[in-house]
Every structure is written in C-alpha cells, then in structure tokens.
Design a protein around this motif. Sequence first.
Motif, short mmCIF file in Angstrom:
data_model
loop_
_atom_site.label_atom_id
_atom_site.label_comp_id
_atom_site.label_asym_id
_atom_site.label_seq_id
_atom_site.Cartn_x
_atom_site.Cartn_y
_atom_site.Cartn_z
N ASP A 38 0.85 -1.20 0.00
CA ASP A 38 0.00 0.00 0.00
C ASP A 38 0.88 1.25 0.00
OD1 ASP A 38 -3.24 0.42 0.73
OD2 ASP A 38 -1.94 2.17 0.94
N CYS A 85 -1.19 0.15 5.99
CA CYS A 85 -1.89 0.75 4.85
C CYS A 85 -1.04 1.90 4.29
CB CYS A 85 -3.29 1.15 5.26
SG CYS A 85 -4.37 1.33 3.84
N GLU A 112 -4.67 4.78 9.09
CA GLU A 112 -4.41 4.70 7.66
C GLU A 112 -2.93 4.95 7.38
OE1 GLU A 112 -6.29 3.92 5.13
OE2 GLU A 112 -5.00 4.53 3.48
N GLU A 124 -8.98 8.42 5.01
CA GLU A 124 -7.86 7.59 4.54
C GLU A 124 -6.59 8.45 4.62
OE1 GLU A 124 -7.92 4.23 3.08
OE2 GLU A 124 -9.84 4.05 2.10
N ASP A 132 -8.30 7.66 -2.04
CA ASP A 132 -7.66 6.87 -0.99
C ASP A 132 -6.27 7.42 -0.67
OD1 ASP A 132 -6.59 4.92 0.64
OD2 ASP A 132 -7.37 3.24 -0.50
N ASN A 133 -5.29 7.11 -1.50
CA ASN A 133 -3.93 7.58 -1.21
C ASN A 133 -3.66 8.90 -1.92
OD1 ASN A 133 -3.96 5.04 -0.16
ND2 ASN A 133 -2.03 4.40 -1.05
CA CA Z 1 -6.03 3.16 1.99
#
Ligand code: CA
Length: 715
Positions: free
Chosen positions: A164, A276, A369, A490, A577-578
């Motif tokens: 991740d 993550c 996260e 996140e 998300d990222n």
């Molecule tokens: Ca994530």
Amino acid sequence: MTIAPDRRPLLPLEPARPRHARGKRSPVTCTLKCADACSHPVPNTSDNPHFREIASAALTRRAVLGLGAAGALGVAVTAATPAPAQAVAATGGSGGKGGARGANLLFDAIAPVDNLVDDVTVPAGYTWRPIIRWGDPLFRGVPPLDFENQSAEAQAGQFGYNCDYLDIIADPSGRTGVLAANHEYVNPGIMFAPSTDPAELDERAAIAKAAHGFSVVELERNGKREPWTYVVGARRNRRITADTMFEATGPAAGSDLLRTAQDPQGRWIKGTLGNCAGGTTPWGTVLSGEENFDGYFVWAADTPGQKRIRSSASTSSTYTFERIDPRFNARTPEFVNEPNRFGWIVEIDPQNPTSVPKKHTALGRFKHEGANVIVGEDGRAVAYMGDDQADDYLYKFVSKNRVSGSRRKNLELLSEGDLYVARFTGDSPASEITGTGALPADGSFDGSGEWIPLTKGGRSVVPGFSAAEVLVHTRLAADAVGATKLDRPEDVEPNPKTGKVYVALTNNTGRTVADEANPVVNNRYGHVLELTETAGQAGTRFAWNVLLLCGDPTNPDVSTYFAGFPKELVSPISCPDNLAFDSAGNLWISTDGAPGTIAIDDGLYKVPLKGKDRGHVQLFLQVPREAETCGPVVHDEDGLVFVAVQHPGENGSVAEPRSYFPDYADAHAPGVVAGPRPTVIQVFQERADRPGRSRRDRRGGDGDRRGGRDSRRGS
Ligand code: CA
Ligand code: FEO
Ligand code: CA
C-alpha cells in the motif's frame, strides 16, 4: 479459457464466509482487507454530532506561514536536474485544455477504461515496467517465487504481498536508492489452490505471516530520468514480517495495557500487520499505519475498548494465524492484550537494515491509515493521521522537540509530543446542507475547525482517562471530547509547497445525516477536504473547505464538485484513498473502489490546486482488473511515476485466474508465473531504447486486453 467480459464477481473463495460489500469494494476486498467492517455495526456509537452549529458567518483565511527550512526539504529525494518540459501532445486532454503540467510531466488525461481491462493503462507516449513483484527474492540464495512450492522460509526472503505505502528514495548520485514498501495483507484465494490438509493450512498461515510487513530493497539505474531496477542481495535490503521485533515508544510503552505472557514489560512487540498508507519523514524514515488489525485476531469484544475497534466477538480470524501462533487468540487470558499491541504508527529506517523498528504510542491507537509529517514554522514535527472507519476521526500529533541536524535525535521525535483530534464547524445554515451535495448559498462547503487536545506533555487531558488509556483506547478518548465523525479518513497529507492539508474521505454509505464537512448522505463516491492551519502548522485552529465531491460528473443524478472547475472537463473519480504531491505542489489521488461505484478501473489522478486549473481532475493511469491503485509516488522532475498495484484479479482463483498481470505469461520460459502478482511498477515516457511492458506495446494495439491464458504458468 477466455475470461468472461462481464462485471459479476465470478468465483467463490475459500474459506466460506458471508460475502458483503457496501458501496465500493468487492466482497473479497471487504473480507480480506477490512474483515467485513461494513457488515458489522459502526463501532462509533458515541453521540458526537454529525452536524455542528454554525460558529460564525464568515471566516478570515490567513495564509499559512512560510515553512521552515527543514520543512522545505520534504521527502529525502535528491532532485534530478530538471529537463525541459516536453509535451507528449500539444492539444487535447480532457476537454481540450491541453496537456497536464506537473513540473516536467506532461500528459493528456486518458479516457477511462472499464473494469475489465487486464493491463495498466497509461497516457499516450508513456509505458510501464515492473520494478519488483510479489515473490521476487531480496537476498542471494533465496529462490524466486515457485508458485506450486511456496514456503514461509522462502517468502520471508522475498518481496511480500499487496503493497500500500511506497516510496522511492534516491541517493545523492541519483543512480542508486532504496524502494520502501509495506505489505498490507494477502489474498489466499489466488495465492493457493484450495486445500483442507491441516499441515498445508498451517504452512499457508506461516507464508501469509511472512508475506506481511515491509520490504526495503536497493535500486540502481543508468542515470537520472531513467527507470530503476532492483538489486538482489544489496546491503540495505530488508524484510520485516509479522514476526519481526518492534520497540514500543512513548507514554503507553510499558503500561499494563500492552503486557502479555510473551512480553511482561509491554515494550517489545512482535510483528506489524495491516500496514496501509504511510509517509516518508523529513529525516528520511518511513512511517506506516497499522490499519485493519482487528481481522487478525480471534476477538473477544467484551470491553468498551475492544468494542470500539470491533463490535462483535469471533471464533476464528481472517487469516487463521491462531493455528500456528497463540498470540492471535485474544480470547485467551495470556493474550487478551495482544490486540492492544497493534493499531499503531510504525517507523522504519530504510537506510539502516539492522535498526530496530518502532511503534509510536504517542500517536495514538486506532485503525491508522498512515501518517505524514511536515515541519512547522517553529521546527517541530507535525504528523497528520486518519482513522479509516466510517464515522471516525482525523488526528494530528505535534512533537515536543524540534527537527535538528542530529539523525539520532530525529529518530526520537515521534516518541514525545501532543495528540489532537479534529472538530469541524460549518459556516452555512444547516438548512442549506441538504445531504444531496448541492452547494449552500455561499457557494462552498467550508468552515472553521479546532484541534482538541487528547494529551499534552505526555499526560492525558481527557477527564477519566490516564495517558495510557488515551493512547491505547484513542477512539474512546476522542469520543469523549466531541470529535467530528468523518466519512472514512484515509490518507491525510500536508502539501510540502503550501502547508495546506488534504484529507481523502473515501466514502460512507452508512451516513444518514449530512453536515457541511460531510455533505452527502449515503456517500458512495467520497470527497476530499482541504485544511488551512490558521494558527501555524502546530496550532489548534484551522479553516477548511471541500475541495472535491467525487463521482461521475456526467451522471445527472449525482452532485459532484471539483473546486469550481467546469465538471464537463474533468475525469470521473470515485473513492479517493492515497494522496501524493508532485514537485509543483499538484495533488495526486489514487482510488480504491471505482469499479464498484462508477464501473471503471481504479486509477491515479492529478489535481492542480492553484490558478485557473484548480480542481481540473485528470486521469493519468489505471490499474489492471480488480486491482487497487496504491502508494503513488510522483517524481515529475525525474520523469517517473510509481504505483503499487494491489490485489490484481482478486475475484479469481488459481484454477480460474482473472488477471495475468504483470507478466501475462508470454515469456514462455519454464517456471514463469503467469499472474496475478501484486507488483510495484514505474511509468515513464516510452523510447525505443527502454521498452515497457504494456500489452498495447507488445501486441501493437489494444487487441485482446480482456483475454487471458488458461494456465498459471507459461509453457
Ligand atoms: Ca487506503
Ligand atoms: Fe487500507 Fe484505509 O485502506
Ligand atoms: Ca459554506
């Protein structure tokens, strides 16, 4: 066999368990990644408001004070010599706005491909190539992945599964460097053929433990602006697994809450799990968040602290580590505290392969996260962190001491400091926040906020909580001080150019009451907040606004918002998300959940934040079918973009693969594993002397990108 071009999750996986997916993820991701979190009641049962009354009619926004010199250093990447910007196309892009500029990286936004394409889709003029794949050996004497003869011993010396967080940290020469990546979780259904043999299942649990954790691997290349290759057996290569010893630091280290039969001191913790997102610190270490750690335990859920992480007890865990390691059975008295030893921010020094990795209790325990550090005006380190669960919170940590020239002292910065949680207040009347995403009369979802302290000087400031209780049961402490429930925070990243902070709120389909910071009920597509610290980076006041309301801008039934940019010109985007930034301060967003919401593969997007292009979301890349785009790293000054391709073909099985990424079995060499294999890839401008691996390149066209071979192996 040809893979059927439909959109159903096709194949059942072992072990049998309820399949559940609300909003975005496939059922497989739900089960393996977050232990079916959305099929359990939301653990936040506090009465903290979703909506807070309007504090003031207008806000004065002050520019963030200039960053300190150390802050400007940012990630310890050596800047390559800038080369002249080179457009790959003079016109076009989405809506004819021309090529997208990110310092030296120009591209025309790609047209989104549906969620069936088993290839990495990149802009015209670009190609991609793997750097390292699951199972590639890190050390001499370690075998390459032998798919049908896997072992825990081999896996512990090979690159792990499902990265991740990712960073590429170049040495000053620009010709060598390290790749640091975590390994969040594994997909047993596509790693192993079905088995009921107990000895085989024990070995698989051991393989899975060894496939978690971290990898550090050295890179080399011919020169700047060239793609990288990894080096087997290099000095800095390292694997960290679910069995590597970590040292706990900070106020909760040594507390009763961390003590177990194996560690009566409560200071030495074996392993890291569920890592993550993350961040690379200004002093060159790598941070990562232990996120969905609850799924690794046989769970008691018989105390408020446990229930606030996972609402129900269990008799087995997702990965069945308890078969071979008793500490994963938290229903036994000896290991009732073992889950308290996970859920932390971990710090790893990728330059020193013998350093002891740390778990920093001062930064609190929740479903972390990740953490991203910026140096404040006064030199203190400020870390921003999200708790990735529906209706959970946003946090910030401010170090006691200042970043200095002493590497030894910098490695202690995250052991002492103050922890805060965020409370948001909107500036529009509640009656104008309808829950549809329609903008209020002042034209913006925005307002003010405060950072509420949880610890100061290593002591609790939450009535009824000791410092150790605040830090181990951080969610309960944050409930008690009235933090604001958010739509699954996140990645949270400060922009190294401006100090503004960006928060990816990936979705929250359980939201029934909107507020100005979470303005959509049944939030399927997610949104992005922009925070401006109004009392300095380490201060306790901020202003905020919604930067993006994600979704398909062409869908008339969905309210989308792209910082005021014309929505007919942007790429569709869902479930941010990222996050990452390029050298010009543009925001890059990767997604996790686009297939289940807007029926396109997950991707990587560039979003300018200033000027006339602010909010111009442009799709740069999409990953293969059923994969998630992770760990984006944008070295635009070097002409390179990196992503970690997580869980490609996750809905398949060994007998019926649904992805053949990244090798597509066309090497026709004995022992080649056809795929799928989670892989770190690099994207660069194609040239005759540096070929890529996109199927388009190799086949001379787009033909048969949905097809596949009928064997895991080349012949
Ligand atoms: Ca994530
Ligand atoms: Fe591992 Fe919050 O996604
Ligand atoms: Ca407003």
